[in-house]
Enzyme design. Sequence first.
Site, PDB file in Angstrom:
ATOM      1  N   SER A  93       4.770   2.288  14.898  1.00 61.35           N
ATOM      2  CA  SER A  93       3.389   2.974  14.609  1.00 61.35           C
ATOM      3  C   SER A  93       2.282   2.325  14.817  1.00 61.35           C
ATOM      4  O   SER A  93       1.391   3.024  15.479  1.00 61.35           O
ATOM      5  CB  SER A  93       3.476   3.601  13.090  1.00 61.35           C
ATOM      6  OG  SER A  93       3.634   2.436  12.233  1.00 61.35           O
ATOM      7  N   GLU A  94       2.185   1.120  14.653  1.00 59.04           N
ATOM      8  CA  GLU A  94       1.077   0.464  14.973  1.00 59.04           C
ATOM      9  C   GLU A  94       1.511  -1.198  15.297  1.00 59.04           C
ATOM     10  O   GLU A  94       2.502  -1.865  14.732  1.00 59.04           O
ATOM     11  CB  GLU A  94       0.076  -0.106  14.015  1.00 59.04           C
ATOM     12  CG  GLU A  94      -1.065   1.188  14.031  1.00 59.04           C
ATOM     13  CD  GLU A  94      -0.472   2.273  13.007  1.00 59.04           C
ATOM     14  OE1 GLU A  94      -1.160   3.433  13.107  1.00 59.04           O
ATOM     15  OE2 GLU A  94       0.380   2.271  12.278  1.00 59.04           O
ATOM     16  N   THR A  95       0.652  -1.653  16.242  1.00 56.07           N
ATOM     17  CA  THR A  95       0.932  -3.107  16.769  1.00 56.07           C
ATOM     18  C   THR A  95      -0.502  -3.829  16.523  1.00 56.07           C
ATOM     19  O   THR A  95      -1.498  -3.131  17.014  1.00 56.07           O
ATOM     20  CB  THR A  95       1.539  -3.199  18.319  1.00 56.07           C
ATOM     21  OG1 THR A  95       2.668  -2.623  18.336  1.00 56.07           O
ATOM     22  CG2 THR A  95       1.241  -4.697  18.564  1.00 56.07           C
TER      23      THR A  95
END
Length: 271
Positions: free
Chosen positions: A43-45
């Site tokens: 969902s996020e990096t």
Amino acid sequence: MRIFVIDAFTDRPFAGNPAGVCLLDAPADPAWMQRVAAEMRHSETAFVRPLDDDPGADLELRWFTPEVEVALCGHATLAAAHALYEAGAVPSAGPIRFRTLHSGVLTVGPGEGGLLEMDFPAVPPAQAPAPAGLADALGVQPGWTGRNAQDDLLVEVSGEDVVRKLTPDITALSAVDARTVIVTAQAAPDAGYDFVSRVFAPSVGIDEDPVTGSAHCALAPYWTSKLDRATLTGFQASSRGGHVRTELRGDRVLLSGKATTVLDGTLKATA
């Protein structure tokens, strides 16, 4: 360069919210960072690089979903701090000051009981009408609805069981006027936590986020006001699940949780 997968807001692997963390040694092209995030498919990096030109911060921190850069992300901040401490890139006992593009300087440091504690801006929701299509998309009737400065829509429903059993129409929900839809309820009396939530963000490419730190920047002031206690524990009831301890301090909120490393490797695609 070194890259990690860290499960945030949990003390065991394959739970909580996974985030990629890439440790840079120099500025990187945002288009390249976006491609890395799309490859990681979390969902996020988070992308972290050291600063030598800012006396108010130690490192720069940016967050990308597989589709867009975002202004604030709690679980990937927790994951980034965990990775830095584990890699020995920062002193183990001291705080880390992250400079961000849109959310100011965010500080993360060791807290009680092995938790990492993040100092984030509180973004309380103000009551607002439910947007068109919300009830049909969620499949439940909203109770209280409100919107905050991040364009997050907070929706209180009648109980924890309603939150857990939600099966929203994601296509319909993506058309609802909101960056993120946070569905919440007070916890059952014997739950061991104070409130429960689930978070949906199809407009930024995330059907359901497993555990969302930034959502608790809205949940903390909302439930603190309702329950009249500054320190609370929230449980995000996704299929992976995770706990977030919150403490409201004026216009800031302390978010605390644990994290665990699942992958520690080398990213070879540098361009």
